[in-house]
Design a protein around this motif. Structure first.
Motif, PDB file in Angstrom:
ATOM      1  N   PRO A 256      37.476  29.648  46.999  1.00 31.09           N
ATOM      2  CA  PRO A 256      38.653  30.173  46.306  1.00 31.09           C
ATOM      3  C   PRO A 256      39.536  29.029  45.813  1.00 31.09           C
ATOM      4  N   LEU A 257      40.244  29.272  44.727  1.00 33.14           N
ATOM      5  CA  LEU A 257      41.208  28.280  44.258  1.00 33.14           C
ATOM      6  C   LEU A 257      42.433  28.345  45.158  1.00 33.14           C
TER       7      LEU A 257
ATOM      8  N   MET B 168      34.790  36.230  36.454  1.00 34.15           N
ATOM      9  CA  MET B 168      34.094  35.651  37.612  1.00 34.15           C
ATOM     10  C   MET B 168      35.155  35.527  38.700  1.00 34.15           C
ATOM     11  N   CYS B 169      35.728  36.682  39.073  1.00 30.09           N
ATOM     12  CA  CYS B 169      37.014  36.638  39.767  1.00 30.09           C
ATOM     13  C   CYS B 169      36.939  36.244  41.231  1.00 30.09           C
ATOM     14  N   GLY B 170      35.745  36.286  41.862  1.00 29.68           N
ATOM     15  CA  GLY B 170      35.665  35.915  43.275  1.00 29.68           C
ATOM     16  C   GLY B 170      36.740  36.651  44.069  1.00 29.68           C
ATOM     17  N   GLY B 171      37.524  35.943  44.852  1.00 32.15           N
ATOM     18  CA  GLY B 171      38.575  36.558  45.675  1.00 32.15           C
ATOM     19  C   GLY B 171      39.820  36.945  44.892  1.00 32.15           C
TER      20      GLY B 171
ATOM     21  N   THR C  28      42.042  35.188  43.128  1.00 31.13           N
ATOM     22  CA  THR C  28      43.253  34.354  43.250  1.00 31.13           C
ATOM     23  C   THR C  28      44.038  34.313  41.937  1.00 31.13           C
TER      24      THR C  28
ATOM     25  N   ASP D  15      33.040  40.595  38.802  1.00 29.40           N
ATOM     26  CA  ASP D  15      32.197  39.588  39.452  1.00 29.40           C
ATOM     27  C   ASP D  15      30.839  40.251  39.619  1.00 29.40           C
ATOM     28  N   SER D  16      29.786  39.438  39.657  1.00 28.06           N
ATOM     29  CA  SER D  16      28.464  40.038  39.830  1.00 28.06           C
ATOM     30  C   SER D  16      28.192  40.354  41.304  1.00 28.06           C
TER      31      SER D  16
ATOM     32  N   ASP E 192      27.902  41.509  35.635  1.00 26.06           N
ATOM     33  CA  ASP E 192      27.572  40.115  35.322  1.00 26.06           C
ATOM     34  C   ASP E 192      28.399  39.674  34.121  1.00 26.06           C
ATOM     35  N   VAL E 193      28.875  38.450  34.141  1.00 27.64           N
ATOM     36  CA  VAL E 193      29.704  37.966  33.033  1.00 27.64           C
ATOM     37  C   VAL E 193      28.933  38.040  31.712  1.00 27.64           C
TER      38      VAL E 193
ATOM     39  N   ASN F 104      36.768  30.620  36.570  1.00 24.52           N
ATOM     40  CA  ASN F 104      36.449  29.442  37.352  1.00 24.52           C
ATOM     41  C   ASN F 104      35.013  29.639  37.855  1.00 24.52           C
TER      42      ASN F 104
HETATM   43  C1  LIG Z   1      34.148  29.621  42.200  1.00 24.13           C
HETATM   44  S1  LIG Z   1      34.014  31.313  42.451  1.00 24.13           S
HETATM   45  C2  LIG Z   1      35.523  31.946  41.796  1.00 24.13           C
HETATM   46  C3  LIG Z   1      36.641  31.828  42.781  1.00 24.13           C
HETATM   47  C4  LIG Z   1      37.918  32.508  42.321  1.00 24.13           C
HETATM   48  N1  LIG Z   1      38.465  31.848  41.150  1.00 24.13           N
HETATM   49  C5  LIG Z   1      38.911  32.536  43.442  1.00 24.13           C
HETATM   50  O1  LIG Z   1      39.857  31.729  43.433  1.00 24.13           O
HETATM   51  O2  LIG Z   1      38.746  33.312  44.384  1.00 24.13           O
HETATM   52  C6  LIG Z   1      32.853  31.823  41.266  1.00 24.13           C
HETATM   53  C7  LIG Z   1      32.534  33.311  41.271  1.00 24.13           C
HETATM   54  O3  LIG Z   1      31.651  33.567  40.191  1.00 24.13           O
HETATM   55  C8  LIG Z   1      30.799  34.636  40.578  1.00 24.13           C
HETATM   56  N2  LIG Z   1      29.618  34.597  39.688  1.00 24.13           N
HETATM   57  C9  LIG Z   1      28.585  33.719  39.676  1.00 24.13           C
HETATM   58  N3  LIG Z   1      27.713  34.013  38.696  1.00 24.13           N
HETATM   59  C10 LIG Z   1      28.229  35.106  38.065  1.00 24.13           C
HETATM   60  C11 LIG Z   1      27.793  35.877  36.948  1.00 24.13           C
HETATM   61  N4  LIG Z   1      26.671  35.588  36.294  1.00 24.13           N
HETATM   62  N5  LIG Z   1      28.588  36.927  36.557  1.00 24.13           N
HETATM   63  C12 LIG Z   1      29.712  37.231  37.213  1.00 24.13           C
HETATM   64  N6  LIG Z   1      30.171  36.546  38.286  1.00 24.13           N
HETATM   65  C13 LIG Z   1      29.425  35.484  38.699  1.00 24.13           C
HETATM   66  C14 LIG Z   1      30.487  34.353  42.015  1.00 24.13           C
HETATM   67  O4  LIG Z   1      30.080  35.549  42.664  1.00 24.13           O
HETATM   68  C15 LIG Z   1      31.848  33.812  42.521  1.00 24.13           C
HETATM   69  O5  LIG Z   1      32.598  34.864  43.089  1.00 24.13           O
END
Ligand SMILES: C[S@@+](CC[C@H](N)C(=O)[O-])C[C@H]1O[C@@H](n2cnc3c(N)ncnc32)[C@H](O)[C@@H]1O
Length: 367
Positions: free
Chosen positions: A161-162, A186-189, A191, A247-248, A275-276, A291
């Motif tokens: 996470p950032l 690609m929102c992950g958590g 943040t 997010d995927s 998926d993005v 990110n």
């Molecule tokens: C570095 S993390 C993002 C962290 C986020 N910015 C945070 O602060 O919590 C990258 C994210 O991209 C997602 N990801 C990777 N490949 C992806 C894809 N093809 N499509 C969508 N999400 C994807 C991963 O599951 C991960 O949650």
């Protein structure tokens, strides 16, 4: 981030606001200090400078630290921790300098009261910071305590996470306004989305946490309470943002949901598992910020090199009219995505040198 922090401090009516490497110096009374702790989205810590000195060796540092009337600042019952950082210092061991400052604080207490404060490295009440330059040093009391990026809403760590203050700074650098759609695909958590929602809703990032200054003698609890209630009232004027996250990974989205819930902003954010590369734009125009995983911790360099050109195609195909921002440490990105960045802002993510790339996507553009 310094220019953003400078702007925040000027808006809080701090005095003598001046950027220095890695920070911004300012002056003001307690009200400014409390407000900066409560409201700054960018600062990691607000340090109160209580001593400056010239030095050549560890003994000079000890003498300078002992000259400070520590019992005037906090009670002997408070536990302490000392941290020292340095730039071009001639001292061989910063650990030894740290010990000498800790000894000086304890000796000053012992001389005055016959007792000394305990050291607690994990959860100290009072943090003392020493900064050593080539010939000059300074001592600070930390008015923040736990770093300010700990806002108190993070339920899930997720993957990579950032930091909250970096995420807030990235959102500010995109120039996003709460009336515009914001998407993190690609929102992950989440943040970036939590920080954007908090900004749009006018939430003080520190409203739900405690601060180091509350353990100092000079603390004025009534003033803090007054400022906190002012914050609550000011929320009435906030806007209703349109935020989108995807997010995927299902697990990442679970974490995002928990974080958004803890931060109390879930009603402003629409989350989807997708998926993005399949992502459609949720509005005719807006701001995309993301990110992507970076090779060091997630996703191999080859996988990423294969992803970027496809990502570039998605931006061109589905996001004409959008301003897109990608934050990454992977400097191959602009070449591989096959889009011309209109801006690149260097930023540090811890010790990792990163860039925030801006791509303004117009219809029919391939570069
Ligand atoms: C570095 S993390 C993002 C962290 C986020 N910015 C945070 O602060 O919590 C990258 C994210 O991209 C997602 N990801 C990777 N490949 C992806 C894809 N093809 N499509 C969508 N999400 C994807 C991963 O599951 C991960 O949650």
């Amino acid at each position: 981030m310094e220019p953003l922090l400078e702007k925040e401090l000027v808006a809080l009516e701090a005095g003598n606001v001046q950027s220095v490497a890695g920070g911004v110096a300012f002056s003001g009374g307690w009200e400014i200090c409390y407000r900066a702790n409560l409201r700054s989205r960018i600062a990691s810590r607000i340090l109160w400078r209580i001593g400056e000195f010239d030095y050549r060796n560890e003994n000079d540092v000890y003498t300078a630290a002992k000259a400070i009337d520590w019992p005037q600042y906090f009670s002997v019952e408070r536990s302490i921790r000392v941290n020292v950082t340095a730039q071009k210092s001639p001292l061989k061991s910063l650990e030894f300098a740290t010990l000498r400052i800790k000894d000086a604080v304890c000796d000053r207490f012992r001389d005055a009261l016959g007792r000394r404060p305990d050291v607690d490295r994990a959860a100290p009440d009072v943090r003392v910071h020493g900064f050593l330059e080539e010939k000059k040093g300074a001592l600070y009391l930390d008015t923040s305590g736990e770093p300010l990026f700990k806002r108190g809403w993070r339920a899930e760590q997720g993957e990579a996470p950032l930091r909250e203050n970096l995420a807030a700074g990235i959102v500010m650098l995109t120039g996003w306004q709460p009336g515009e759609a914001l998407l993190d695909p690609m929102c992950g958590g989440a943040t970036l989305l939590v920080e954007a929602a908090a900004m749009a809703r006018g939430r003080a990032p520190g409203a739900k946490r405690s601060f180091g200054f509350e353990k100092l003698r000079a603390c004025e609890p009534d003033l803090l309470q007054e400022l906190k209630s002012e914050e609550e009232k000011s929320q009435a004027q906030s806007s209703q943002p349109q935020l989108f996250g995807s997010d995927s990974d299902a697990e990442a989205l679970k974490g995002a949901r928990r974080n958004l819930g803890q931060a109390g902003v879930e009603r402003w954010v629409k989350l989807e598992q997708i998926d993005v590369l399949q992502r459609a734009a949720p509005a005719a125009e807006g701001v995309m910020v993301m990110n992507p995983p970076y090779g060091e911790r997630m996703g191999s360099a080859d996988e990423l090199a294969a992803l970027y050109p496809k990502l570039g195609n998605v931006l061109k195909r589905n996001f004409a009219g959008w301003r897109c921002y990608i934050f990454t440490a992977d400097l191959r990105l602009p070449k591989l995505i096959r889009l011309q960045p209109s801006r690149r802002t260097p930023l540090w993510n811890g010790s990792l040198e990163c860039r925030l790339y801006e791509f303004r996507v117009v219809s029919g553009s391939n570069r």
